[in-house]
Enzyme design. Structure first.
Site, mmCIF file in Angstrom:
data_model
loop_
_atom_site.group_PDB
_atom_site.id
_atom_site.type_symbol
_atom_site.label_atom_id
_atom_site.label_comp_id
_atom_site.label_asym_id
_atom_site.label_seq_id
_atom_site.Cartn_x
_atom_site.Cartn_y
_atom_site.Cartn_z
ATOM 1 N N GLU A 41 5.816 4.938 -3.454
ATOM 2 C CA GLU A 41 5.258 4.981 -2.098
ATOM 3 C C GLU A 41 3.748 5.188 -2.118
ATOM 4 O O GLU A 41 3.024 4.582 -1.338
ATOM 5 C CB GLU A 41 5.949 6.097 -1.309
ATOM 6 C CG GLU A 41 5.659 6.092 0.164
ATOM 7 C CD GLU A 41 6.307 4.944 0.922
ATOM 8 O OE1 GLU A 41 5.975 4.801 2.104
ATOM 9 O OE2 GLU A 41 7.121 4.186 0.367
ATOM 10 N N THR B 91 4.042 -7.934 13.032
ATOM 11 C CA THR B 91 4.172 -6.869 12.029
ATOM 12 C C THR B 91 5.601 -6.687 11.547
ATOM 13 O O THR B 91 5.817 -6.004 10.559
ATOM 14 C CB THR B 91 3.662 -5.522 12.581
ATOM 15 O OG1 THR B 91 4.425 -5.182 13.736
ATOM 16 C CG2 THR B 91 2.188 -5.593 12.912
#
Length: 178
Positions: A49, A167
């Site tokens: 991440e 998006t």
């Protein structure tokens, strides 16, 4: 650097394609390499991440370091999204190759025997990546869609001169001014 930032190479490439200075494409390609290395330098080939850039290269051979709380992979789309844009605009097959490597890593480390995929808790441990028994909807709706488009050699399949992606990777037609 958060994995979420890896949408930016695609955005820069899209801007360069539509008339922004060529430096935007150069920056897109350099940043794309950084995003790829976030995957490549992990033992599973999947990005954590968050990575921290190694400011002391004499201590380790890796360019990035990962803190234990950040070593998970949620099957995010941002890197493959940018690979798709860069491949479409440059025609450089290395972006397909990089996408193939990431897809193979997804298949190896996140695919579950009962079907589907699972996010993992540890991208640094290929023997036990610790599946989380959770697959976010964006993996199907975005990550796999961008991989499919990346591997398509048909430039008219959702042409970037005709469509724009929002998006959430939904293609929307570009309307010509009336």
């Amino acid at each position: 650097m958060d994995h979420l930032v890896c949408f930016l190479p695609g955005t820069l490439a899209l801007g360069a394609h539509h008339g922004l200075p060529a430096e935007h494409m150069e920056l897109a390609q350099a940043l794309m390499d950084t995003c790829y290395q976030m995957n490549r330098q992990m033992e599973t080939g999947l990005s954590p991440e968050i990575v921290h850039f190694n400011l002391y290269p004499q201590t380790t051979h890796k360019d990035v370091q990962v803190k234990p709380a950040d070593r998970h992979n949620l099957l995010r789309p941002e890197t493959v999204e940018s690979l798709f844009y860069l491949y479409r605009f440059t025609g450089d097959r290395k972006y397909q190759d990089w996408g193939w490597e990431i897809l193979q890593s997804f298949n190896t480390y996140t695919r579950v025997p009962s079907g589907g995929f699972s996010s993992i808790s540890n991208v640094q441990d290929p023997r036990n990546p610790q599946p989380r028994d959770k697959m976010e909807s964006f993996f199907l709706g975005e990550t796999l869609k961008y991989l499919y488009l990346l591997f398509s050699d048909d430039p008219d399949l959702l042409s970037l001169d005709t469509y724009v992606f929002n998006t959430e990777a939904h293609p929307l037609p570009i309307w010509a001014p009336a």
